[in-house]
Design a protein around this motif. Structure first.
Motif, short mmCIF file in Angstrom:
data_model
loop_
_atom_site.label_atom_id
_atom_site.label_comp_id
_atom_site.label_asym_id
_atom_site.label_seq_id
_atom_site.Cartn_x
_atom_site.Cartn_y
_atom_site.Cartn_z
N THR A 248 0.80 -1.23 0.00
CA THR A 248 0.00 0.00 0.00
C THR A 248 0.83 1.28 0.00
O THR A 248 0.68 2.10 -0.90
N PRO A 249 1.74 1.53 0.97
CA PRO A 249 2.41 2.83 1.05
C PRO A 249 3.64 2.92 0.15
O PRO A 249 3.99 1.98 -0.57
N GLN A 250 4.32 4.05 0.23
CA GLN A 250 5.50 4.30 -0.58
C GLN A 250 6.57 3.25 -0.36
O GLN A 250 7.29 2.89 -1.31
N ALA B 223 1.21 -10.30 -12.06
CA ALA B 223 -0.10 -10.54 -12.67
C ALA B 223 -1.20 -9.70 -12.05
O ALA B 223 -2.23 -9.46 -12.69
N ALA B 224 -1.00 -9.27 -10.81
CA ALA B 224 -2.01 -8.45 -10.14
C ALA B 224 -1.38 -7.72 -8.97
O ALA B 224 -0.41 -8.19 -8.37
N VAL B 225 -1.95 -6.56 -8.67
CA VAL B 225 -1.57 -5.79 -7.48
C VAL B 225 -2.80 -5.68 -6.59
O VAL B 225 -3.89 -5.34 -7.05
N VAL B 226 -2.60 -5.99 -5.31
CA VAL B 226 -3.67 -5.87 -4.31
C VAL B 226 -3.25 -4.79 -3.32
O VAL B 226 -2.17 -4.84 -2.75
N THR B 227 -4.10 -3.79 -3.15
CA THR B 227 -3.78 -2.66 -2.27
C THR B 227 -5.03 -2.24 -1.51
O THR B 227 -6.14 -2.68 -1.82
N GLN B 228 -4.85 -1.43 -0.50
CA GLN B 228 -5.98 -1.01 0.33
C GLN B 228 -6.95 -0.12 -0.45
O GLN B 228 -6.55 0.57 -1.40
N PRO B 229 -8.22 -0.13 -0.08
CA PRO B 229 -9.21 0.72 -0.76
C PRO B 229 -8.82 2.20 -0.69
O PRO B 229 -8.17 2.64 0.26
N ASP B 230 -9.25 2.95 -1.70
CA ASP B 230 -9.01 4.39 -1.71
C ASP B 230 -9.70 5.03 -0.51
O ASP B 230 -10.79 4.63 -0.10
N LYS B 231 -9.03 6.07 0.04
CA LYS B 231 -9.58 6.74 1.20
C LYS B 231 -9.54 8.26 1.01
O LYS B 231 -8.64 8.78 0.36
N PRO B 232 -10.51 8.98 1.60
CA PRO B 232 -10.46 10.44 1.55
C PRO B 232 -9.36 10.96 2.45
O PRO B 232 -9.17 10.46 3.57
N LYS B 233 -8.63 11.97 1.97
CA LYS B 233 -7.55 12.53 2.76
C LYS B 233 -7.57 14.05 2.67
O LYS B 233 -8.08 14.63 1.72
N LYS C 288 -11.08 16.23 1.87
CA LYS C 288 -11.56 14.84 1.85
C LYS C 288 -11.63 14.28 0.43
O LYS C 288 -12.53 13.52 0.08
N GLU C 289 -10.65 14.66 -0.39
CA GLU C 289 -10.61 14.14 -1.74
C GLU C 289 -10.07 12.71 -1.72
O GLU C 289 -9.18 12.37 -0.95
N ILE C 290 -10.63 11.88 -2.59
CA ILE C 290 -10.19 10.49 -2.67
C ILE C 290 -8.79 10.43 -3.26
O ILE C 290 -8.52 11.02 -4.32
N GLN C 291 -7.89 9.75 -2.56
CA GLN C 291 -6.52 9.60 -3.05
C GLN C 291 -6.17 8.13 -3.17
O GLN C 291 -6.57 7.31 -2.34
N PHE C 292 -5.44 7.80 -4.22
CA PHE C 292 -4.98 6.44 -4.42
C PHE C 292 -3.76 6.17 -3.55
O PHE C 292 -3.00 7.08 -3.22
N SER C 293 -3.56 4.91 -3.19
CA SER C 293 -2.32 4.54 -2.51
C SER C 293 -1.17 4.68 -3.49
O SER C 293 -1.35 4.66 -4.72
N GLN C 294 0.04 4.81 -2.96
CA GLN C 294 1.23 4.93 -3.82
C GLN C 294 1.42 3.67 -4.67
O GLN C 294 1.87 3.75 -5.81
N VAL C 295 1.07 2.53 -4.11
CA VAL C 295 1.19 1.28 -4.88
C VAL C 295 0.19 1.26 -6.03
O VAL C 295 0.52 0.81 -7.14
N LYS C 296 -1.01 1.74 -5.81
CA LYS C 296 -1.98 1.81 -6.90
C LYS C 296 -1.49 2.72 -8.01
O LYS C 296 -1.63 2.40 -9.21
N GLU C 297 -0.91 3.86 -7.63
CA GLU C 297 -0.36 4.77 -8.64
C GLU C 297 0.70 4.07 -9.48
O GLU C 297 0.73 4.21 -10.71
N ALA C 298 1.57 3.30 -8.84
CA ALA C 298 2.62 2.59 -9.57
C ALA C 298 2.03 1.52 -10.48
O ALA C 298 2.46 1.34 -11.62
N ALA C 299 1.03 0.80 -9.99
CA ALA C 299 0.39 -0.24 -10.79
C ALA C 299 -0.30 0.35 -12.03
O ALA C 299 -0.26 -0.23 -13.12
N LEU C 300 -0.91 1.51 -11.85
CA LEU C 300 -1.54 2.17 -12.99
C LEU C 300 -0.52 2.55 -14.06
O LEU C 300 -0.77 2.41 -15.26
N ARG C 301 0.65 3.01 -13.61
CA ARG C 301 1.70 3.37 -14.58
C ARG C 301 2.14 2.17 -15.40
O ARG C 301 2.46 2.31 -16.58
#
Length: 313
Positions: free
Chosen positions: A8-10, A27-37, A41-54
């Protein structure tokens, strides 16, 4: 190897990037659900999700990874190994036993010391001379599985929780790649942990940073470094929160009570502690920017005898 990556984190991102660079099939990345921060309170992706998207890797964000429906999804991916780095959920026995090579965890300490949620920061706070990373095959306990490989990282006298985090992230990424290589070659040795040598690195919260000036200057200085950049060490000055970012220990005593400002130099504010003096050299008063003490002192007139941690009426 065909890998499911859980993180999940950096701290997790370095390992994910290294596995991809080494030619493994993530083959897949599993990370924690998006949370408002934040305040908005905007929804932010985890750093791992950002990397997986790239990298265009399929992403899963189960609320509970142990749910039967999600376990079926994992089975259908059919991984050789599941790599877990600061994921944030407990895996069930079914998941732990699913891959051929098991679930491999990258843990930011020299196990069995500093099991738990915040091993990086506690190593600094406790005054350790070295830290490191351990890869282990996960079992049902919390960081209790058999150890595979270790790498040692020295802790410098100026080390902060943030700087050690970055060092261990890179060391862990390299170690994980080597661990998978050794697993494939069947050359890794599984070493059981000695539970008698373990201690628990409890999760950090903001209250931990509230400085008790009755502690020694040495311990307070370690706390300041260990909690930098989050959640930070702090006290109170004239009703306002005073974050302390850097300080040095003066092995001298002075008259007064713990927490009292006993001297103001050109570039430091010297405070009496339960043992020795602490020279504050970088700080941040509530509502102000972080700055060196010498800049702070240009705009604030501090009286000798003010006691930090208490409001002045």
């Amino acid at each position: 190897m065909r890998i499911i990556f859980m993180g999940t984190p950096q701290f997790s991102v370095g390992t994910l990037e290294s596995l991809i660079a080494a030619g493994h099939e993530v083959a897949a990345v599993v990370t924690q659900p998006d949370k408002p921060k934040g305040r908005g309170k905007e929804i932010q992706f985890s750093q791992v999700k950002e990397a997986a998207l790239r990298h265009k890797i399929p992403i899963y964000q189960p609320v509970k990874v142990r749910e039967p429906e999600f376990i079926e999804i994992l089975k259908n991916i059919n991984p050789d190994v599941i790599v877990v780095v600061a994921f944030g959920q407990i895996l069930s026995k079914t998941i732990l036993e699913m891959p051929r090579y098991g679930c491999i965890n990258v843990h930011a300490s020299l196990l069995p010391k500093f099991r738990g949620a915040a091993p990086i920061q506690w190593a600094v706070i406790e005054g350790e001379k070295e830290s490191g990373v351990t890869t282990m095959r996960m079992d049902a306990g919390i960081d209790t599985g058999d150890m595979l490989l270790k790498t040692v990282v020295p802790i410098t006298e100026q080390e902060t929780g943030g700087s050690l985090h970055d060092k261990l992230m890179m060391a862990g990424a390299k170690l994980c790649v080597e661990t998978l290589k050794r697993l494939e070659e069947n050359t890794v040795v599984f070493e059981k942990q000695d539970d008698s040598l373990s201690n628990y690195a409890k999760m950090l919260d903001k209250s931990l940073g509230n400085i008790d000036w009755n502690n020694s200057a040495v311990n307070i200085e370690r706390l300041i470094r260990g909690l930098n950049p989050w959640p930070s060490a702090y006290s109170k000055l004239n009703h306002k929160t005073l974050k302390i970012w850097k300080a040095t220990v003066i092995a001298e005593e002075a008259d007064g009570v713990a927490g009292e400002i006993v001297a103001v130099a050109n570039d430091s504010i010297n405070v009496k502690t339960g043992d020795g003096l602490l020279a504050i050299t970088e700080l941040q008063l509530e509502g102000k920017k972080r700055m060196p003490a010498k800049d702070f002192l240009r705009g604030v007139q501090l009286e000798i005898g003010i006691k930090l941690g208490e409001n002045k009426d």
